[in-house]
Design a protein around this motif. Structure first.
Motif, PDB file in Angstrom:
ATOM      1  N   LYS A 155       0.795  -1.315   0.123  1.00 20.64           N
ATOM      2  CA  LYS A 155      -0.124  -0.144  -0.027  1.00 20.64           C
ATOM      3  C   LYS A 155       0.672   1.493   0.004  1.00 20.64           C
ATOM      4  O   LYS A 155       0.378   2.467   0.069  1.00 20.64           O
ATOM      5  CB  LYS A 155      -1.053   0.222   1.166  1.00 20.64           C
ATOM      6  N   GLY A 156       2.118   1.116   0.156  1.00 14.83           N
ATOM      7  CA  GLY A 156       3.062   2.065   0.059  1.00 14.83           C
ATOM      8  C   GLY A 156       3.023   2.900   1.457  1.00 14.83           C
ATOM      9  O   GLY A 156       2.483   2.315   2.388  1.00 14.83           O
ATOM     10  N   LYS A 157       3.558   3.923   1.670  1.00 14.71           N
ATOM     11  CA  LYS A 157       3.632   4.531   2.944  1.00 14.71           C
ATOM     12  C   LYS A 157       2.921   5.828   2.921  1.00 14.71           C
ATOM     13  O   LYS A 157       3.039   6.559   4.152  1.00 14.71           O
ATOM     14  CB  LYS A 157       5.176   4.987   3.248  1.00 14.71           C
ATOM     15  N   GLY A 158       2.497   6.443   2.001  1.00  7.74           N
ATOM     16  CA  GLY A 158       1.539   7.514   1.896  1.00  7.74           C
ATOM     17  C   GLY A 158       0.119   7.345   2.288  1.00  7.74           C
ATOM     18  O   GLY A 158      -0.241   5.967   2.358  1.00  7.74           O
ATOM     19  N   ASP A 159      -0.688   8.466   1.992  1.00  6.70           N
ATOM     20  CA  ASP A 159      -2.069   8.387   2.304  1.00  6.70           C
ATOM     21  C   ASP A 159      -2.860   7.524   0.901  1.00  6.70           C
ATOM     22  O   ASP A 159      -3.609   6.947   1.112  1.00  6.70           O
ATOM     23  CB  ASP A 159      -2.666   9.571   2.176  1.00  6.70           C
ATOM     24  N   LYS A 160      -1.856   7.523  -0.195  1.00  9.26           N
ATOM     25  CA  LYS A 160      -2.635   6.866  -1.333  1.00  9.26           C
ATOM     26  C   LYS A 160      -1.248   6.097  -2.209  1.00  9.26           C
ATOM     27  O   LYS A 160      -0.052   6.694  -1.834  1.00  9.26           O
ATOM     28  CB  LYS A 160      -3.275   7.695  -2.082  1.00  9.26           C
ATOM     29  N   PRO A 161      -1.361   5.074  -2.716  1.00  6.12           N
ATOM     30  CA  PRO A 161      -0.371   4.494  -3.420  1.00  6.12           C
ATOM     31  C   PRO A 161       0.301   5.364  -4.476  1.00  6.12           C
ATOM     32  O   PRO A 161      -0.422   5.691  -5.452  1.00  6.12           O
ATOM     33  CB  PRO A 161      -0.900   3.149  -3.932  1.00  6.12           C
ATOM     34  N   THR A 162       1.302   5.697  -4.549  1.00  6.71           N
ATOM     35  CA  THR A 162       2.215   6.482  -5.450  1.00  6.71           C
ATOM     36  C   THR A 162       3.677   5.757  -5.419  1.00  6.71           C
ATOM     37  O   THR A 162       4.309   5.283  -4.623  1.00  6.71           O
ATOM     38  CB  THR A 162       2.372   7.835  -5.116  1.00  6.71           C
ATOM     39  N   ILE A 163       4.221   6.181  -6.777  1.00  4.80           N
ATOM     40  CA  ILE A 163       5.778   5.732  -6.808  1.00  4.80           C
ATOM     41  C   ILE A 163       6.484   6.327  -5.653  1.00  4.80           C
ATOM     42  O   ILE A 163       7.424   5.794  -4.959  1.00  4.80           O
ATOM     43  CB  ILE A 163       5.945   6.034  -8.391  1.00  4.80           C
ATOM     44  N   VAL A 164       6.384   7.807  -5.584  1.00  8.98           N
ATOM     45  CA  VAL A 164       7.188   8.295  -4.653  1.00  8.98           C
ATOM     46  C   VAL A 164       6.923   8.019  -3.022  1.00  8.98           C
ATOM     47  O   VAL A 164       7.951   7.567  -2.428  1.00  8.98           O
ATOM     48  CB  VAL A 164       7.212   9.923  -4.839  1.00  8.98           C
ATOM     49  N   GLY A 165       5.570   7.797  -2.860  1.00 12.80           N
ATOM     50  CA  GLY A 165       5.297   7.346  -1.531  1.00 12.80           C
ATOM     51  C   GLY A 165       5.523   5.810  -1.351  1.00 12.80           C
ATOM     52  O   GLY A 165       5.662   5.336   0.053  1.00 12.80           O
ATOM     53  N   PHE A 166       6.013   5.112  -2.331  1.00 19.03           N
ATOM     54  CA  PHE A 166       6.654   3.809  -1.777  1.00 19.03           C
ATOM     55  C   PHE A 166       7.825   3.770  -1.258  1.00 19.03           C
ATOM     56  O   PHE A 166       8.224   2.858  -0.322  1.00 19.03           O
ATOM     57  CB  PHE A 166       6.743   3.006  -3.354  1.00 19.03           C
ATOM     58  N   ASP A 167       8.699   4.834  -1.526  1.00 19.39           N
ATOM     59  CA  ASP A 167       9.909   5.139  -0.892  1.00 19.39           C
ATOM     60  C   ASP A 167      11.005   3.895  -0.951  1.00 19.39           C
ATOM     61  O   ASP A 167      11.289   3.106  -0.208  1.00 19.39           O
ATOM     62  CB  ASP A 167       9.617   5.431   0.543  1.00 19.39           C
ATOM     63  N   ALA A 168      11.170   3.664  -2.310  1.00 19.23           N
ATOM     64  CA  ALA A 168      11.772   2.438  -2.691  1.00 19.23           C
ATOM     65  C   ALA A 168      13.255   2.346  -2.131  1.00 19.23           C
ATOM     66  O   ALA A 168      13.711   1.495  -2.005  1.00 19.23           O
ATOM     67  CB  ALA A 168      12.088   2.503  -4.348  1.00 19.23           C
ATOM     68  N   LYS A 169      14.023   3.498  -1.837  1.00 17.45           N
ATOM     69  CA  LYS A 169      15.343   3.478  -1.254  1.00 17.45           C
ATOM     70  C   LYS A 169      15.329   3.072   0.266  1.00 17.45           C
ATOM     71  O   LYS A 169      16.405   3.040   0.928  1.00 17.45           O
ATOM     72  CB  LYS A 169      15.998   4.710  -1.565  1.00 17.45           C
ATOM     73  N   ALA A 170      14.158   3.015   0.837  1.00 17.84           N
ATOM     74  CA  ALA A 170      14.220   3.222   2.387  1.00 17.84           C
ATOM     75  C   ALA A 170      14.346   1.728   2.705  1.00 17.84           C
ATOM     76  O   ALA A 170      14.036   0.760   1.875  1.00 17.84           O
ATOM     77  CB  ALA A 170      13.102   3.600   3.056  1.00 17.84           C
ATOM     78  N   ALA A 171      15.142   1.222   3.678  1.00 20.73           N
ATOM     79  CA  ALA A 171      15.074  -0.219   4.195  1.00 20.73           C
ATOM     80  C   ALA A 171      13.848  -0.512   4.825  1.00 20.73           C
ATOM     81  O   ALA A 171      13.298   0.196   5.622  1.00 20.73           O
ATOM     82  CB  ALA A 171      16.260  -0.278   5.211  1.00 20.73           C
ATOM     83  N   LEU A 172      13.335  -1.920   4.730  1.00 14.08           N
ATOM     84  CA  LEU A 172      12.331  -2.552   5.340  1.00 14.08           C
ATOM     85  C   LEU A 172      12.855  -2.427   7.015  1.00 14.08           C
ATOM     86  O   LEU A 172      13.873  -3.100   7.284  1.00 14.08           O
ATOM     87  CB  LEU A 172      12.049  -3.726   4.637  1.00 14.08           C
ATOM     88  N   THR A 173      11.715  -2.313   7.793  1.00 16.71           N
ATOM     89  CA  THR A 173      11.996  -2.723   9.203  1.00 16.71           C
ATOM     90  C   THR A 173      11.692  -4.219   9.110  1.00 16.71           C
ATOM     91  O   THR A 173      10.988  -4.887   8.429  1.00 16.71           O
ATOM     92  CB  THR A 173      11.044  -1.917  10.086  1.00 16.71           C
ATOM     93  N   ARG A 174      11.933  -4.988  10.169  1.00 11.21           N
ATOM     94  CA  ARG A 174      11.578  -6.348  10.376  1.00 11.21           C
ATOM     95  C   ARG A 174      10.191  -6.428  10.611  1.00 11.21           C
ATOM     96  O   ARG A 174       9.704  -7.361   9.791  1.00 11.21           O
ATOM     97  CB  ARG A 174      12.096  -6.726  11.963  1.00 11.21           C
ATOM     98  N   ALA A 175       9.158  -5.737  11.174  1.00 13.16           N
ATOM     99  CA  ALA A 175       8.121  -5.684  11.277  1.00 13.16           C
ATOM    100  C   ALA A 175       7.285  -5.469   9.811  1.00 13.16           C
ATOM    101  O   ALA A 175       6.443  -6.352   9.266  1.00 13.16           O
ATOM    102  CB  ALA A 175       7.208  -4.608  11.956  1.00 13.16           C
ATOM    103  N   GLU A 176       7.730  -4.592   8.896  1.00 13.15           N
ATOM    104  CA  GLU A 176       7.162  -4.454   7.529  1.00 13.15           C
ATOM    105  C   GLU A 176       7.747  -5.820   6.729  1.00 13.15           C
ATOM    106  O   GLU A 176       6.890  -6.079   5.772  1.00 13.15           O
ATOM    107  CB  GLU A 176       8.185  -3.216   7.060  1.00 13.15           C
ATOM    108  N   ALA A 177       9.045  -6.329   6.926  1.00 12.76           N
ATOM    109  CA  ALA A 177       9.277  -7.367   6.066  1.00 12.76           C
ATOM    110  C   ALA A 177       8.250  -8.565   6.554  1.00 12.76           C
ATOM    111  O   ALA A 177       7.981  -9.406   5.431  1.00 12.76           O
ATOM    112  CB  ALA A 177      10.699  -7.699   6.521  1.00 12.76           C
TER     113      ALA A 177
END
Length: 210
Positions: free
Chosen positions: A22-44
């Motif tokens: 669902k991405g990290k923003g209010d709605k699914p966007t390419i920028v809101g996905f934040d592709a360069k950020a590392a996943l936390t354990r909970a997110e993984a």
């Protein structure tokens, strides 16, 4: 059947389309996905659980040899805000009242108003005789009022003052100035407006220019 081979944006769009993120923003966007950020354990953990829950066939597939274009990327592109146009400049001329507003001024026994377009002017009759002609000229930059027989129609200066106010012009001393200028030509300023009043025969003219 081969797997998918997308670039980063195409892969993100694919995850959104499949309901895997669902991405990290209010709605699914390419920028809101934040592709360069590392996943936390909970997110993984959540991502793996989502895959197990939503993907029926978990078998590995060989990646396509040539990179593909995901046509759905455009759905998730952030909308670039368009520069707002500056508010339209108001015309430099007078404002134009409605015909009904003008007729209200002359809602007096014996008076009738003939008007087609308030932006051009109108005529007023009293007991079937013309007593006032208002003309608007120069792209709403000149207001002219020709008044007939003021000695017989002493109410006209005050009525014209009300009309002047409807057109957005300075009205405070119009009636006084008409009565003063009907016998002796008068020129003066109303702020940014030049005013002239003069009488020729039975017609007293008021002209206001911006």
């Amino acid at each position: 059947m081969r797997g998918r081979f997308y670039d980063v944006d195409g892969a993100i769009a694919y995850l959104y389309d499949m309901g895997l993120s669902k991405g990290k923003g209010d709605k699914p966007t390419i920028v809101g996905f934040d592709a360069k950020a590392a996943l936390t354990r909970a997110e993984a953990v959540q991502f793996l659980k989502t895959i197990v829950d939503k993907v029926a066939d978990l078998s590995m597939r060989q990646r396509a040899q040539a990179q593909q274009t995901n046509p759905n990327v455009s759905k998730y592109k952030d909308q670039i805000p368009q520069p707002q146009k500056p508010p339209a400049q108001q015309p430099s001329g007078f404002k134009v009242p409605s015909a009904d507003q003008i007729k209200m001024v002359f809602d007096i026994d014996g008076y009738r108003v003939y008007i087609e377009n308030p932006a051009s002017g109108f005529m007023v009759y009293k007991n079937n005789s013309p007593v006032l002609t208002v003309t608007i000229q120069g792209a709403l930059t000149m207001f002219a009022a020709d008044m007939r027989s003021l000695h017989k129609n002493p109410e006209l200066p005050m009525l014209v003052q009300q009309v002047v106010a409807l057109y957005g012009l300075p009205p405070d001393t119009v009636a006084y100035d008409i009565n003063k200028g009907k016998d002796n030509a008068l020129t003066k300023k109303y702020g940014n407006y030049s005013v002239s009043i003069a009488t020729q025969g039975i017609v007293t003219s008021l002209i206001i220019r911006k």
